[in-house]
Write a protein that holds these residues in place. Structure first.
Motif, PDB file in Angstrom:
ATOM      1  N   UNK A 170       0.803  -1.218   0.000  1.00 56.60           N
ATOM      2  CA  UNK A 170       0.000   0.000   0.000  1.00 56.60           C
ATOM      3  C   UNK A 170       0.837   1.270   0.000  1.00 56.60           C
ATOM      4  N   UNK A 171       2.123   1.165   0.207  1.00 54.39           N
ATOM      5  CA  UNK A 171       2.957   2.371   0.296  1.00 54.39           C
ATOM      6  C   UNK A 171       3.483   2.815  -1.056  1.00 54.39           C
ATOM      7  N   UNK A 172       3.202   2.084  -2.092  1.00 54.63           N
ATOM      8  CA  UNK A 172       3.697   2.443  -3.406  1.00 54.63           C
ATOM      9  C   UNK A 172       5.119   2.000  -3.664  1.00 54.63           C
ATOM     10  N   UNK A 173       5.686   1.206  -2.772  1.00 60.98           N
ATOM     11  CA  UNK A 173       7.042   0.696  -2.976  1.00 60.98           C
ATOM     12  C   UNK A 173       7.052  -0.280  -4.138  1.00 60.98           C
ATOM     13  N   UNK A 174       7.930  -0.108  -5.104  1.00 57.94           N
ATOM     14  CA  UNK A 174       7.975  -1.040  -6.241  1.00 57.94           C
ATOM     15  C   UNK A 174       8.267  -2.467  -5.773  1.00 57.94           C
ATOM     16  N   UNK A 175       7.569  -3.418  -6.368  1.00 59.40           N
ATOM     17  CA  UNK A 175       7.781  -4.822  -5.986  1.00 59.40           C
ATOM     18  C   UNK A 175       9.209  -5.267  -6.313  1.00 59.40           C
ATOM     19  N   UNK A 176       9.780  -4.691  -7.347  1.00 55.21           N
ATOM     20  CA  UNK A 176      11.163  -5.035  -7.681  1.00 55.21           C
ATOM     21  C   UNK A 176      12.102  -4.664  -6.540  1.00 55.21           C
ATOM     22  N   UNK A 177      11.855  -3.506  -5.915  1.00 54.75           N
ATOM     23  CA  UNK A 177      12.683  -3.080  -4.791  1.00 54.75           C
ATOM     24  C   UNK A 177      12.510  -4.019  -3.591  1.00 54.75           C
ATOM     25  N   UNK A 178      11.284  -4.451  -3.369  1.00 52.48           N
ATOM     26  CA  UNK A 178      11.030  -5.403  -2.280  1.00 52.48           C
ATOM     27  C   UNK A 178      11.789  -6.708  -2.538  1.00 52.48           C
ATOM     28  N   UNK A 179      11.715  -7.167  -3.772  1.00 51.81           N
ATOM     29  CA  UNK A 179      12.438  -8.392  -4.109  1.00 51.81           C
ATOM     30  C   UNK A 179      13.939  -8.250  -3.932  1.00 51.81           C
ATOM     31  N   UNK A 180      14.472  -7.083  -4.274  1.00 46.59           N
ATOM     32  CA  UNK A 180      15.915  -6.869  -4.103  1.00 46.59           C
ATOM     33  C   UNK A 180      16.316  -6.865  -2.634  1.00 46.59           C
ATOM     34  N   UNK A 181      15.450  -6.311  -1.767  1.00 47.42           N
ATOM     35  CA  UNK A 181      15.755  -6.327  -0.339  1.00 47.42           C
ATOM     36  C   UNK A 181      15.827  -7.762   0.186  1.00 47.42           C
ATOM     37  N   UNK A 182      14.931  -8.624  -0.259  1.00 45.92           N
ATOM     38  CA  UNK A 182      14.962 -10.029   0.174  1.00 45.92           C
ATOM     39  C   UNK A 182      16.100 -10.795  -0.493  1.00 45.92           C
ATOM     40  N   UNK A 183      16.567 -10.297  -1.635  1.00 46.13           N
ATOM     41  CA  UNK A 183      17.682 -10.970  -2.306  1.00 46.13           C
ATOM     42  C   UNK A 183      18.973 -10.863  -1.498  1.00 46.13           C
ATOM     43  N   UNK A 184      19.075  -9.851  -0.655  1.00 48.43           N
ATOM     44  CA  UNK A 184      20.304  -9.667   0.140  1.00 48.43           C
ATOM     45  C   UNK A 184      20.510 -10.803   1.148  1.00 48.43           C
ATOM     46  N   UNK A 185      19.533 -11.101   2.043  1.00 45.95           N
ATOM     47  CA  UNK A 185      19.748 -12.228   2.966  1.00 45.95           C
ATOM     48  C   UNK A 185      19.825 -13.567   2.243  1.00 45.95           C
ATOM     49  N   UNK A 186      19.115 -13.682   1.115  1.00 47.18           N
ATOM     50  CA  UNK A 186      19.204 -14.919   0.349  1.00 47.18           C
ATOM     51  C   UNK A 186      20.613 -15.094  -0.227  1.00 47.18           C
ATOM     52  N   UNK A 187      21.175 -14.010  -0.736  1.00 49.98           N
ATOM     53  CA  UNK A 187      22.541 -14.065  -1.262  1.00 49.98           C
ATOM     54  C   UNK A 187      23.539 -14.416  -0.166  1.00 49.98           C
ATOM     55  N   UNK A 188      23.343 -13.849   1.024  1.00 52.75           N
ATOM     56  CA  UNK A 188      24.220 -14.157   2.151  1.00 52.75           C
ATOM     57  C   UNK A 188      24.183 -15.647   2.476  1.00 52.75           C
ATOM     58  N   UNK A 189      23.003 -16.211   2.535  1.00 53.01           N
ATOM     59  CA  UNK A 189      22.869 -17.634   2.867  1.00 53.01           C
ATOM     60  C   UNK A 189      23.502 -18.516   1.807  1.00 53.01           C
ATOM     61  N   UNK A 190      23.211 -18.217   0.546  1.00 52.56           N
ATOM     62  CA  UNK A 190      23.769 -19.034  -0.530  1.00 52.56           C
ATOM     63  C   UNK A 190      25.286 -18.888  -0.613  1.00 52.56           C
ATOM     64  N   UNK A 191      25.799 -17.686  -0.339  1.00 56.62           N
ATOM     65  CA  UNK A 191      27.249 -17.481  -0.362  1.00 56.62           C
ATOM     66  C   UNK A 191      27.939 -18.301   0.724  1.00 56.62           C
TER      67      UNK A 191
END
Length: 259
Positions: A170-191
């Motif tokens: 509802x805040x108008x945040x782009x879904x792509x930006x949300x996905x990128x934020x979650x990509x950070x902890x995912x990248x950490x785990x996979x690394x």
């Protein structure tokens, strides 16, 4: 902003799991460094090979088989052990005879448990750990558990990220930006998983990397004599026993023993 709470949860999963894996790897590396390195020409005894392959239980098994092959124990296919010669040649054989009891006969299942927990086997384990050939108790399983926790964290982050993307924003945040934020902890785990795959020693439950190398050299030796047969039992367990009657003594289950 509910997706922010999911993001914090994802970071908590990833951060906790990766921190545990790093600390476990550091402790294991410190133990390897502090251990006394065994000389390259170190020749494993039968008991040492058994412990490094299968732990205390394997030591008890190979001792029973060795004594049975020398006709100093009778291992019946019905699952009973009978003492023929009450004189043990070494402390581990003496512990097996003591585990059978004063009557000279006992079911094999409790004998294996008692002999595996004997003081002689504990001294053998301590010597192998000090020589850098065996993994200190709990290190191998702890490392595996830490890796599994990181895998679970990576999966949890992916699920939380997918959930956040499916929720209405509802805040108008782009879904792509949300996905990128979650990509950070995912990248950490996979690394962390990738680094662990290439940098962390492949610890078994019992043998250290040095112990595994000696076991590999032991297995490659030519077979054919009694020593080779017992070595095969030490490394592979009772499944290496080719004699049906003797193997049946260990696999008999008609009357399960309970402590």
């Amino acid at each position: 902003m509910f997706w922010v709470l999911l993001l914090l949860l994802a970071w908590a999963f990833a951060g906790t799991a990766c921190t545990r894996l790093c600390l476990t790897a550091v402790r294991a590396a410190a133990l390897d460094t502090d251990a006394v390195t065994a000389p390259p020409e170190h020749d494993l005894t039968l008991y040492e090979a058994a412990f490094l392959s299968g732990g205390p239980a394997r030591v008890a098994d190979v001792t029973l088989v060795s004594m049975a092959r020398e006709r100093r124990l009778l291992l019946a296919h019905t699952g009973w052990a009978t003492v023929v010669d009450p004189r043990g040649h070494d402390p581990i054989e003496q512990s097996v005879i003591g585990a059978i009891g004063p009557e000279g006969q006992s079911r094999i299942a409790p004998v294996r448990v008692r002999a595996a927990g004997a003081e002689a086997v504990r001294r053998l384990a301590d010597g192998l750990v000090h020589a850098g050939l065996a993994v200190p108790e709990g290190v191998g399983t702890t490392m595996g558990a830490a890796v599994r926790q990181v895998r679970a964290a990576a999966l949890a982050v992916a699920v939380l990220g997918a959930t956040a993307l499916l929720l209405p924003i509802q805040t108008g945040t782009p879904r792509l930006l949300v996905g990128l934020w979650f990509a950070l902890p995912l990248t950490l785990s996979l690394s962390c998983l990738v680094i662990a795959r290439f940098e962390v020693h492949p610890y078994s439950r019992w043998a250290s990397p040095a112990g595994q190398r000696l076991l590999g050299a032991l297995v490659r030796r030519p077979a054919g004599d009694e020593r080779s047969f017992l070595t095969s039992v030490a490394v592979r367990g009772i499944r290496a026993i080719g004699e049906p009657q003797l193997r049946a003594a260990f696999t008999h289950r008609d009357q399960p023993w309970r402590e």
